[in-house]
Design a protein around this motif. Sequence first.
Motif, PDB file in Angstrom:
ATOM      1  N   TRP A 434       0.840  -1.201   0.000  1.00 45.02           N
ATOM      2  CA  TRP A 434       0.000   0.000   0.000  1.00 45.02           C
ATOM      3  C   TRP A 434       0.874   1.249   0.000  1.00 45.02           C
ATOM      4  O   TRP A 434       2.035   1.222   0.375  1.00 45.02           O
ATOM      5  CB  TRP A 434      -0.961   0.043   1.186  1.00 45.02           C
ATOM      6  N   ILE A 435       0.280   2.366  -0.456  1.00 47.75           N
ATOM      7  CA  ILE A 435       0.935   3.684  -0.400  1.00 47.75           C
ATOM      8  C   ILE A 435      -0.092   4.672   0.144  1.00 47.75           C
ATOM      9  O   ILE A 435      -1.244   4.689  -0.307  1.00 47.75           O
ATOM     10  CB  ILE A 435       1.426   4.151  -1.782  1.00 47.75           C
ATOM     11  N   LEU A 436       0.329   5.496   1.092  1.00 45.35           N
ATOM     12  CA  LEU A 436      -0.552   6.503   1.688  1.00 45.35           C
ATOM     13  C   LEU A 436       0.177   7.838   1.775  1.00 45.35           C
ATOM     14  O   LEU A 436       1.395   7.886   1.872  1.00 45.35           O
ATOM     15  CB  LEU A 436      -0.985   6.086   3.099  1.00 45.35           C
ATOM     16  N   GLY A 437      -0.615   8.920   1.776  1.00 47.73           N
ATOM     17  CA  GLY A 437      -0.038  10.250   1.953  1.00 47.73           C
ATOM     18  C   GLY A 437      -0.933  11.323   1.383  1.00 47.73           C
ATOM     19  O   GLY A 437      -2.165  11.205   1.392  1.00 47.73           O
ATOM     20  N   VAL A 438      -0.316  12.374   0.840  1.00 44.42           N
ATOM     21  CA  VAL A 438      -1.049  13.471   0.204  1.00 44.42           C
ATOM     22  C   VAL A 438      -0.379  13.814  -1.121  1.00 44.42           C
ATOM     23  O   VAL A 438       0.803  13.529  -1.327  1.00 44.42           O
ATOM     24  CB  VAL A 438      -1.100  14.724   1.099  1.00 44.42           C
ATOM     25  N   ALA A 439      -1.173  14.435  -2.009  1.00 47.34           N
ATOM     26  CA  ALA A 439      -0.648  14.834  -3.322  1.00 47.34           C
ATOM     27  C   ALA A 439      -1.216  16.192  -3.682  1.00 47.34           C
ATOM     28  O   ALA A 439      -2.340  16.532  -3.304  1.00 47.34           O
ATOM     29  CB  ALA A 439      -1.035  13.800  -4.383  1.00 47.34           C
ATOM     30  N   ARG A 440      -0.428  16.978  -4.409  1.00 44.43           N
ATOM     31  CA  ARG A 440      -0.916  18.295  -4.829  1.00 44.43           C
ATOM     32  C   ARG A 440      -1.837  18.139  -6.045  1.00 44.43           C
ATOM     33  O   ARG A 440      -1.802  17.122  -6.758  1.00 44.43           O
ATOM     34  CB  ARG A 440       0.244  19.226  -5.125  1.00 44.43           C
ATOM     35  N   GLU A 441      -2.616  19.169  -6.288  1.00 44.64           N
ATOM     36  CA  GLU A 441      -3.655  19.103  -7.315  1.00 44.64           C
ATOM     37  C   GLU A 441      -3.084  18.907  -8.720  1.00 44.64           C
ATOM     38  O   GLU A 441      -3.689  18.230  -9.558  1.00 44.64           O
ATOM     39  CB  GLU A 441      -4.493  20.382  -7.258  1.00 44.64           C
ATOM     40  N   SER A 442      -1.911  19.471  -8.993  1.00 41.74           N
ATOM     41  CA  SER A 442      -1.393  19.486 -10.361  1.00 41.74           C
ATOM     42  C   SER A 442      -0.584  18.243 -10.748  1.00 41.74           C
ATOM     43  O   SER A 442       0.087  18.250 -11.773  1.00 41.74           O
ATOM     44  CB  SER A 442      -0.517  20.729 -10.548  1.00 41.74           C
ATOM     45  N   CYS A 516       7.151  22.977   1.021  1.00 41.51           N
ATOM     46  CA  CYS A 516       6.589  24.262   0.572  1.00 41.51           C
ATOM     47  C   CYS A 516       5.342  23.981  -0.255  1.00 41.51           C
ATOM     48  O   CYS A 516       5.424  23.547  -1.403  1.00 41.51           O
ATOM     49  CB  CYS A 516       7.626  25.028  -0.255  1.00 41.51           C
ATOM     50  N   PHE A 517       4.184  24.190   0.357  1.00 37.34           N
ATOM     51  CA  PHE A 517       2.910  23.928  -0.322  1.00 37.34           C
ATOM     52  C   PHE A 517       2.375  25.231  -0.904  1.00 37.34           C
ATOM     53  O   PHE A 517       2.285  26.237  -0.201  1.00 37.34           O
ATOM     54  CB  PHE A 517       1.899  23.336   0.655  1.00 37.34           C
ATOM     55  N   THR A 518       2.020  25.196  -2.181  1.00 37.96           N
ATOM     56  CA  THR A 518       1.513  26.401  -2.850  1.00 37.96           C
ATOM     57  C   THR A 518       0.178  26.167  -3.541  1.00 37.96           C
ATOM     58  O   THR A 518      -0.349  27.092  -4.163  1.00 37.96           O
ATOM     59  CB  THR A 518       2.534  26.889  -3.892  1.00 37.96           C
ATOM     60  N   GLU A 519      -0.344  24.943  -3.464  1.00 34.01           N
ATOM     61  CA  GLU A 519      -1.635  24.653  -4.096  1.00 34.01           C
ATOM     62  C   GLU A 519      -2.404  23.641  -3.256  1.00 34.01           C
ATOM     63  O   GLU A 519      -1.946  23.220  -2.199  1.00 34.01           O
ATOM     64  CB  GLU A 519      -1.428  24.142  -5.518  1.00 34.01           C
ATOM     65  N   LYS A 520      -3.580  23.279  -3.728  1.00 33.49           N
ATOM     66  CA  LYS A 520      -4.423  22.368  -2.954  1.00 33.49           C
ATOM     67  C   LYS A 520      -3.745  21.011  -2.763  1.00 33.49           C
ATOM     68  O   LYS A 520      -3.064  20.509  -3.668  1.00 33.49           O
ATOM     69  CB  LYS A 520      -5.766  22.165  -3.657  1.00 33.49           C
ATOM     70  N   LEU A 521      -3.961  20.416  -1.580  1.00 34.08           N
ATOM     71  CA  LEU A 521      -3.480  19.069  -1.287  1.00 34.08           C
ATOM     72  C   LEU A 521      -4.674  18.127  -1.144  1.00 34.08           C
ATOM     73  O   LEU A 521      -5.684  18.476  -0.542  1.00 34.08           O
ATOM     74  CB  LEU A 521      -2.658  19.055   0.006  1.00 34.08           C
ATOM     75  N   TYR A 522      -4.520  16.911  -1.693  1.00 34.32           N
ATOM     76  CA  TYR A 522      -5.562  15.891  -1.620  1.00 34.32           C
ATOM     77  C   TYR A 522      -5.025  14.662  -0.895  1.00 34.32           C
ATOM     78  O   TYR A 522      -3.898  14.224  -1.188  1.00 34.32           O
ATOM     79  CB  TYR A 522      -6.016  15.466  -3.020  1.00 34.32           C
ATOM     80  N   PRO A 523      -5.786  14.060   0.035  1.00 32.55           N
ATOM     81  CA  PRO A 523      -5.396  12.753   0.584  1.00 32.55           C
ATOM     82  C   PRO A 523      -5.259  11.749  -0.556  1.00 32.55           C
ATOM     83  O   PRO A 523      -6.073  11.729  -1.488  1.00 32.55           O
ATOM     84  CB  PRO A 523      -6.551  12.408   1.520  1.00 32.55           C
ATOM     85  N   PHE A 524      -4.213  10.917  -0.473  1.00 32.00           N
ATOM     86  CA  PHE A 524      -3.839  10.021  -1.571  1.00 32.00           C
ATOM     87  C   PHE A 524      -3.802   8.575  -1.071  1.00 32.00           C
ATOM     88  O   PHE A 524      -3.314   8.288   0.022  1.00 32.00           O
ATOM     89  CB  PHE A 524      -2.456  10.432  -2.093  1.00 32.00           C
TER      90      PHE A 524
END
Length: 548
Positions: A434-442, A516-524
């Motif tokens: 499995w892989i878990l985390g967050v990803a940016r929108e782009s 450095c977050f500059t855009e939306k983050l989504y749970p992944f």
Amino acid sequence: MSVDMSAASCLLTEDQFLCSICQDVFTDPVAIPCGHNFCKACITQHWNVNVPYQCPNCNKLFYTRPELQVNTLISEMAAQFRQSAQQKASSSSSEQQAAKPGEVPCDVCTGTKLKALKSCLVCLDSYCETHLEPHLTRSGLKRHQLINPVENLEGRMCTKHDKLLELFCKTDQMCVCMVCTVLGHKNHDVVPLKDEYERKKAELGKTEAEIQQMIQKRRLKIQEVKHSVELSEEDAGREIAIGVQVFNALKESVERRMNELLNTIKEKQRKKEKQAEGFIKELEQEISELKKRSTEVKQLSRSEDHLHLLQSFRTLNTAPPTKDWTGVRVSPPSYEGTVVRAVEETLSKQMKKLFEAELKRVQKSAVDVTLDPDTAQPWLILSDDGKQVKHGDVKKNLPNNPERFDYCTRVLAKQSFSSGRFYYEVQVKGKTDWILGVARESIKRKGIITPTPQNGYWTIWLRNENEYVACVDPPVLLCLKSQPEKVGVFVDYEEGLVSFHDVDTAALIYSFTGCCFTEKLYPFFSPGLNAGGKNSAPLIISPVNHTE
């Protein structure tokens, strides 16, 4: 006689004592044949310039130059009027204020310059209350344009034509005079200065409203920043309190464990000392018995009594019974690893408490997360409530929209976050991949993409059944004491932090810091391949049960 003349002068108006040429009180008044009066010098200069001789008031022509004689009566009355006017002006001046720095002074005052009340755009002078009076009473001056006092009245005149700037050229966006409109600004869009003034004034009103709105927004922003600082101070206070509490507890625990360690070492030493004392006492007792036998043997060997020697020989010829001390050892106690184990145990207990406290803190940022079917790879199976995902054996016929992953077994949550903190938990029990985390929108969603920060992912990965790695380049192998069955994911957007927690043991698995977050983050989420049923268990988004 002078009293009567003074009284008479008070009955006359100011206009009757003014020369129509110089517009001042008569000086040496003379009468010409038509009956009009002028200052002698004024009419003389006028006739010297204007020929034939003509009255400036009624335009009557005189073919010969009239002889001029000073009218003594009018002269005396004018003198009386001038004196009265000067007294009145002096009295009025004493009540008026002298011009202060930054205020416009009267241009007519001699000596102390009084504060001007108005400026005349025709005369190009500024006047105090006393010297303004002619502009308020005399018909010829009433037509002059008065404005609030200003300096540099010459600047209101056209430098080219020496005329008043009373028009505005909208084509060239500049003030012009009447002559300019027929010369350099011919066929331009020219309007009266007042019209453009009103329009610009309306624009300034609108600008002022916009500025006030901008000021209000900035005041609100100041309040927001101050509130943020207050919240930061509260957070800092809490962190300091927690830090002091943790380190005090650690200090007490270390001191307590140190005392236990010292007591243990001392107890071991006491036991060895007691054991040695017992051996020594026993040895000394045997030595005493042997010395006694040695004395008896020596005495027997010196005996001359044959019978007594033979009778005692059997008893004294052998040594008394003693212990075999060959194998007896008093070895020093082993302390190897004692201090290290004590420190490890102490720190392990405190770290566990610290992780538990940290987990409680991040769980307060729990959010509701559901899976987005529009992003799910076609091989994935999502539950109806959007809380579970696993890999299936059949590829579904789904539209290949831009949001959807087409190759990797991945899916995003519907929810996105662009500020603040958020936390969610995922059950991974029974899974081998499995892989878990967050990803940016782009992020790219087509083809093979390594889930690293460089590609917009902040994730950890279980691969090969029991190998945990942080997905960076190169990957970081994680050494976990136990396999987590439920993983908590915490994000602090402004702090640039993504951390992963073993919910059951409260242990910290890994943290990405300084992001450095500059855009939306989504749970992944990536449940991995089914692997012939070996990895068929789903990833389950679980409700957060706050630890007590």
